[in-house]
Each structure stands twice: as structure tokens, then as C-alpha cells.
Design an enzyme around this catalytic site. Structure first.
Site, short mmCIF file in Angstrom:
data_model
loop_
_atom_site.label_atom_id
_atom_site.label_comp_id
_atom_site.label_asym_id
_atom_site.label_seq_id
_atom_site.Cartn_x
_atom_site.Cartn_y
_atom_site.Cartn_z
N GLU A 145 8.61 -6.99 -9.67
CA GLU A 145 8.01 -5.78 -10.65
C GLU A 145 8.85 -4.85 -10.89
O GLU A 145 8.61 -3.75 -10.32
CB GLU A 145 6.84 -5.39 -9.83
CG GLU A 145 5.67 -6.71 -9.70
CD GLU A 145 4.20 -6.15 -9.14
OE1 GLU A 145 3.48 -6.58 -9.56
OE2 GLU A 145 4.24 -4.99 -8.46
N GLU A 322 1.57 -14.17 -9.73
CA GLU A 322 0.69 -13.57 -8.62
C GLU A 322 -0.67 -13.53 -9.11
O GLU A 322 -0.80 -12.77 -9.77
CB GLU A 322 1.06 -12.16 -8.00
CG GLU A 322 2.46 -12.15 -7.36
CD GLU A 322 2.97 -10.70 -6.74
OE1 GLU A 322 2.05 -9.87 -6.87
OE2 GLU A 322 4.04 -10.62 -6.47
C1 GAL Z 1 1.85 -6.92 -6.62
C2 GAL Z 1 3.31 -7.02 -5.78
C3 GAL Z 1 2.95 -7.90 -4.54
C4 GAL Z 1 1.83 -6.98 -3.91
C5 GAL Z 1 0.36 -7.25 -4.76
C6 GAL Z 1 -0.77 -6.67 -4.10
O1 GAL Z 1 1.91 -5.93 -7.48
O2 GAL Z 1 3.93 -7.60 -6.63
O3 GAL Z 1 3.99 -7.49 -3.60
O4 GAL Z 1 2.23 -5.86 -3.40
O5 GAL Z 1 0.62 -6.32 -5.67
O6 GAL Z 1 -1.85 -6.86 -4.66
#
Ligand code: GAL
Ligand code: ZN
Length: 682
Positions: A145, A322
Site C-alpha cells: 500500500e 486483500e
Molecule cells: C490493509 C493492509 C493490511 C492490513 C489490512 C487490515 O490496508 O494492507 O496489511 O493492515 O489493511 O484490514
């Protein structure tokens, strides 16, 4: 590039090594095929400077590979370890208040720090040597990110110096810079490059051209930093893919530039988080919200993110790196998730153009910042809702695989541009006006009308679209006007929104009548523009003599070679046009001189679609969405009640049941229907 389909984000370093084989077995049993690991594990990979410990990572990879799982390896550069920061504290970034940010979370580095560049080269090189040709490793995720947690812009001395170099490169002379910035204003003229600083801590607002260049420079710095890693990986792991995880409508980086050198893009989708945190920045403050199931997020927001992310590489299939798979921890209320919702999100991802969906995260963590974040497994390692959802989708994977690789089919595009975003949001003039909000208004109206819509760069090939909407082409010159004119002449329908052509690319106001370089194309002139305070509206009428109102922003237009499509029937702009249309060559150019509320949008869209030859895919109730990818049509119901969509497609078959579909397709609450159109309709 197709095979991986469903996967999971895994942190083997958070769990004892004797657990890894069990985890891998359970992943395989659930039908997962890809695992992302490593992106925060620098301190485990290199516990002290120059002493690498690969044993744990070798073993973790072994455990995953033993179950046939493929691996995306993250470069761990978003988490420089404590020993590195202790030795070189100047790696830590400086915020806009001039304070050095501390070690203790993540993303604590300055993209322009030469020492950090060197350490980045070392760890990425070491990783690529060790794993670049590992049979289980199929690709790389760069960092994590980029720009998150307000780290896209660092105000340290290093960055100030690099900014001066960037400016010299861009302008060559101070005369050119002073002219481009209008530096004569308030005696800002520079006589020495060393006088120029980042635009923070100024007594009042800084010069808007100075700030715009600072934003561009900061974004370029991150893109250049990513390139350091890409060059190494391309050389040492030549046949592995490279991607990174993007964040939807994140505004601080030029995502088109960041995505350009990647093989494909990936993004992180947290629907309930985006609904709670980003939603309020996209809807108007007092806009009634759609009635949706409480745990699905907001599909108009998620869908806007998908369409924006898919556009980063012109519609190429992408990954969700994710995918929220239960409740999260970082938004306002973080609702608990009910059975069916994760499956709904997964299908939404696929329908929007994702080829692979990776769930965040494998198991809920026992410690530190994300203790309240769910995983597919609970803290105690028992399967949580997410795991059961993934298991349930095992049977659906063959159908999912037949969708992979296909392009999403779209006739309408909305143009986005980060320079325009930065310039508009720097000086919105009316505090509810915001760049993404403006794009979202048009996007949501089209999506609700059953018209899937791309969001693409203004550099994209527009010839594949029947209708192109440029809500905010604020910074323009003759080159942009010529490009858009060519699109219209060739038969396209173009809509330019309020404030188009107001400024030059260096963020000075044009000295031409508005809309500047687009005036000839639209055949109308903006004679006046009014920002309207809350409660003030100007009455309007449209082509069907419907009574509408302009709120927030109203421009009064005189027509030269255009026809009025809407005009003011009262108020100070009475008699002037508000929206105009001009036939140009085979196409038409519309200028929409009002900030579009729902009624104005519905009127405009119902006029535009038949003009442009765009047929909605379906007639939809609120909370129901439709899209088309390859030879499949997808219907989603994000509400808590059964719904019916009226389809405009003939001879479709339900891909789950094989039953043929009626024009009225029923969709159960929080459910998806996948309709196969058959090979001939591809
Ligand atoms: C994302 C991040 C992850 C984790 C996740 C939690 O933004 O890339 O490492 O922190 O959020 O929702
Ligand atoms: Zn810096």
C-alpha cells in the site's frame, strides 16, 4: 497468467513453525491455491544488518509448496527494521507539520532517502537471488500500500532537495518556473533554486501551482522508488510477475503512473471499511443512502473502486490482493459479517474483472495492531465464517475459472486524472465539491440505470466507448481539446462537466472565455459561475419540461453553435442555458454546467443513453447491480429482501442451475445470479 483463483494472505512468522503444515493442509482443503506472504517480515529475514535468516522462510515455502500452494512474495520494504532506523534515523519521514515520524508501526520511510534506496536494493536483491526462481514463487508484491497512512508526501530536507532537482529538470530556468507558478503574486518570485521549499508550514494557503507541482513530485518519488525494486526483480526473476496492492480512490499518488510498469494491478477491498470511511467522501453530505444489508458494505462504493482499479491498466484482469473475509478493525463500527456475504463479495470481484481473489487474512492475530481483525480462522485456530464461505465456494470454482481472463464489457467511460483531482481538491471553492464525489455521482447514476461503466485515464483509447463523461477536466490545453474533438467527430458522445477547461496544466486560470480550449467543441460559453450555499437552488427545466433545480454549483451558458438541453427558469441566471449539446461530425458534445444531483443526473442520463446508442443491461431496483464479463451477466442483490431485475438480454441460462432465465430475474437477498449468454454472444 490465469491459474491462481482463490488465495489467502498469510503471516507464517506470527505462528509457531510446527503449525505451518496444518495451516497449509487446511488452505488446500478449502480449495485455496495461492498464498501471499512476507510483506512485513524484514526483521525476520534480516535480524541484524547483513545477517540473513532464510531458514524460516524456506520452511514456510516448503510447507505451502507441499500442499501445491503457489506463493506471491512481498518485498518487506514498508517495514524497515529497528536496527536500520537506529543506525539511520534520517530514513524516517517528516510530516507536513515538520515532525519526524517515529518507528513503531509501518511505512516509516522517506521515498527519497538515498540510504534507504541502498538498503532497499540489498534486501530486494537478496530476496530475488534466494527466491526469484523458487518453483513455488509465482510473483512479487512490491512493498505494501504505497502512500498509505499519509506517507506519499514527506517534508524532510532530502525531499526538499530532490524537489528542487525535479523542478530544475522540469522548468530549466527560474523565469519559467516563476511564470508557471504566477510567482509575481505576493512577491513569491524566486531568484535562486535554493529558496524553494516544500509548500508546508506557510503562514496561510500556499501557491496552488507550487502545491500541484509538489504533489506531482511526491507521486513521482514513490513511482521512482517502486522502480528501484522493479528493475532488480525484472533482472533476477525475469519470468515472475510483479504487482502491488492499490487502495481504490486513494488520492495521493498518480495510480496510472504507479501501475504502468506492473504486469497487472491488485487492490485491497474492504467493503464495510470503504462504506464507513470512504462512503461519506463520495456521497453528498445530506444525500439519502441506499437501503442495503448492514454487513455488505456499499456496492456502489465498492463497485466504483473496482471500476477505477480495473481502469488503471485499461481493463486488464487484475487481482484483489486483500479481500475482506469477516469483520475488520479500522473503520467506525466494523460490523460482524453474516454467512453469504464473503461469497457475494467474491463474485462481485470476479464480475468486476478480477481473476484472483486473495482473502485477508488466514488467522486472526493474537497481538499488536490488528488483534480485532478477523481471519479465515479464529484466534483459536477454529474455522471462522470466512473459512466456511471459502469451503462453500469450492463447488463454484469451475464456473469461476470459466470467467477468468475475459474482459468486462462496457460502453461508457468516466475519465479520471490525478492532476485534475489535485488541482480541484486544493481549491474546491465550495466545501462539498470534491473530485471523486463528482465522478461518483455520475458513476452511481449510470450503475443504477443498469449501465456498467469504466473509469479510465484521460489518456486511454476512447474509441471503444459510445459515451464518455469527463466530469472534471479542469486542467486543459489545446492538445486535450483536439483529442476529445477527434473522439466526438468520429461518432462519440462526450459530456464535459462543470469547471472543465478552467485552468492550464500548470494550474493557472486560462485567459480565454470558459470553457477555455473546449469552447469551440461545445459551442457554448460560460458567462457566469455561482457557488450556491446550503438551501439555495436555481430552478431549471429540461428537454421534457420537467422542473429540476441546480444546487451547489451553477454555470450560466450562452450558446453559439450549441442547443440548450436544460435552462434556468428563475434566479439570477434565468434564461441562460445550464446544459447544452452540439452535434460535431458524427457525434455530439454536451456541456453540463451544473453540479449534478440525482434528478438532474437521471434526466441527463435518460436523454444521453438513447442518443449514444447505449442499452442498459437491466432495469434495477436500488441495491441491485448488474455487470457483464465475457459471455456472463451477473446480478447482485445487496439488500436484505428478495429483488427482481428486468433483463434486457435474451436467452440466458442460470449458470448454477441450468434453468433458462425469464426477463424478470428474481434474486434472493444478499445473493448473486450468474447468467450464461452462450458462446455466440461473446
Ligand atoms: C490493509 C493492509 C493490511 C492490513 C489490512 C487490515 O490496508 O494492507 O496489511 O493492515 O489493511 O484490514
Ligand atoms: Zn523525505
Amino acid at each position: 497468467m490465469k491459474p491462481p483463483l482463490l488465495g489467502v494472505d498469510y503471516y507464517p512468522e506470527h505462528w509457531p513453525a510446527d503449525r505451518w503444515a496444518t495451516d497449509a493442509r487446511m488452505m488446500h482443503a478449502a480449495g485455496l491455491s495461492v498464498v501471499r506472504i512476507g510483506e512485513f517480515a524484514w526483521a525476520k529475514m534480516e535480524p541484524t544488518e547483513g545477517r540473513y535468516d532464510w531458514r524460516w522462510l524456506d520452511e514456510a515455502l516448503e510447507a505451502l509448496a507441499a500442499e501445491g500452494l503457489q506463493v506471491v512474495l512481498g518485498t518487506p520494504t514498508s517495514t524497515p527494521p529497528a536496527w536500520l532506523i537506529q543506525k539511520h534515523p534520517d530514513i524516517l519521514p517528516v510530516d507536513a507539520q515538520g515532525r519526524r515520524r517515529n518507528f513503531g508501526s509501518r511505512r516509516h520511510y522517506c521515498s527519497n532517502n538515498a540510504t534507504y534506496h541502498e538498503y532497499t536494493r540489498r534486501i530486494v536483491t537478496a530476496l530475488a537471488h534466494r527466491y526469484g526462481n523458487h518453483p513455488a514463487v509465482i510473483g512479487w508484491q512490491l512493498d505494501n500500500e504505497f502512500g498509505c497512512h499519509d506517507t506519499a508526501r514527506c517534508y524532510c530536507e532530502n525531499c526538499a532537495a530532490a524537489f528542487r532537482v525535479w523542478l530544475k529538470d522540469k522548468y530549466s530556468s527560474l523565469d519559467a518556473l516563476n511564470a508557471a507558478w504566477g510567482a509575481v503574486f505576493w512577491s513569491q518570485s524566486y531568484t535562486d533554486w535554493a529558496q524553494i521549499s516544500p509548500p508546508n508550514l506557510t503562514v496561510t494557503e500556499a501557491n496552488s501551482s507550487h502545491v500541484l507541482d509538489w504533489y506531482r513530485f511526491s507521486s513521482d518519488s514513490v513511482v521512482a522508488y517502486a522502480q528501484i525494486q522493479i528493475s532488480i526483480l525484472r533482472q533476477l526473476a525475469p519470468d515472475r510477475f510483479i504487482t502491488t496492492n492499490f487502495m481504490g480512490p486513494f488520492p495521493d499518488l498518480d495510480y496510472y503512473q504507479l501501475s504502468a510498469p506492473l504486469d497487472f494491478i491488485a487492490w485491497n477491498s474492504y467493503p464495510t471499511g470503504y462504506a464507513e470511511v470512504t462512503g461519506p467522501t463520495l456521497y453528498m453530505p445530506d444525500e439519502p443512502r441506499p437501503k442495503l444489508a448492514y454487513d455488505v458494505g456499499d456496492p456502489y462504493v465498492t463497485g466504483f473502486c473496482h471500476d477505477l482499479m480495473r481502469g488503471l491498466k485499461d481493463g486488464l484482469p487484475y487481482w484483489v490482493m486483500e479481500q475482506q473475509a469477516g469483520s475488520i478493525n479500522w473503520a467506525n463500527t466494523n460490523p460482524g459479517i453474516r454467512p453469504g456475504t464473503v461469497r457475494l463479495w467474491t463474485w462481485h470481484d470476479l464480475a468486476a474483472g478480477a481473476d484472483t481473489v486473495v482473502y485477508f487474512r488466514w488467522r486472526a492475530c493474537l497481538y499488536a495492531q490488528e488483534q480485532y481483525h478477523s481471519g479465515l480462522l479464529r484466534h483459536d485456530a477454529a474455522p471462522d465464517l470466512g473459512y466456511r464461505e471459502v469451503l462453500r465456494m469450492k463447488d463454484e470454482q469451475p464456473l469461476m475459472r470459466s470467467i477468468q481472463g475475459a474482459r468486462v464489457q462496457v460502453d461508457v467511460a468516466i475519465l479520471a486524472d490525478y492532476d485534475d483531482l489535485w488541482a480541484l481538491d486544493l481549491q474546491p471553492h465550495n466545501h462539498v465539491i470534491a473530485y471523486w464525489r463528482h465522478l461518483f455521482a455520475y458513476h452511481r447514476a449510470l450503475v443504477r440505470a443498469g449501465v456498467p461503466t469504466d473509469v479510465v485515464s484521460k489518456q486511454a483509447d476512447l474509441s471503444r466507448y459510445k459515451l464518455v463523461i469527463a466530469p472534471s477536466l479542469l486542467l486543459a490545453d489545446d492538445v486535450w481539446a483536439a483529442r476529445l474533438t477527434a473522439y466526438v467527430k468520429a461518432g462519440g458522445t462526450l459530456v464535459l462537466g462543470v469547471r472543465s477547461g478552467f485552468k492550464t496544466p500548470s494550474n493557472l486560470v486560462t485567459d480565454q472565455p470558459l470553457p477555455g480550449p473546449f469552447r469551440e467543441l461545445v459551442g457554448a460559453t460560460v458567462e457566469a459561475w455561482h457557488s450556491l450555499p446550503p438551501g439555495v437552488t436555481y430552478p431549471l427545466t429540461d428537454h421534457k419540461h420537467q422542473m429540476l433545480t441546480a444546487a451547489i454549483w451553477a454555470e450560466g451558458l450562452s450558446t453559439q453553435s450549441a442547443q440548450p438541453l436544460m435552462f434556468y427558469t428563475g434566479g439570477p441566471l434565468e434564461g441562460q442555458a445550464a446544459v447544452t449539446v452540439k452535434v460535431v461530425g458524427q457525434g455530439r458534445a454536451v456541456y453540463a454546467g451544473v453540479w449534478p444531483d440525482e434528478a438532474v443526473l437521471n434526466s441527463l442520463i435518460s436523454w444521453l443513453l438513447p442518443q449514444a446508442g447505449v442499452q442498459p443491461l437491466a432495469l434495477l431496483p436500488e441495491g441491485v447491480l448488474v455487470s457483464r464479463r465475457g459471455s456472463f451477466v451477473f446480478l447482485f442483490n445487496f439488500t436484505d429482501a428478495p429483488a427482481t431485475a428486468w433483463l434486457n438480454v435474451t436467452s440466458a441460462v442460470d449458470a448454477f442451475t441450468g434453468q433458462s432465465i425469464e426477463r424478470a430475474a428474481a434474486i434472493a437477498a444478499r445473493d448473486v445470479r450468474v447468467l450464461s449468454l452462450g458462446a455466440d454472444s461473446r
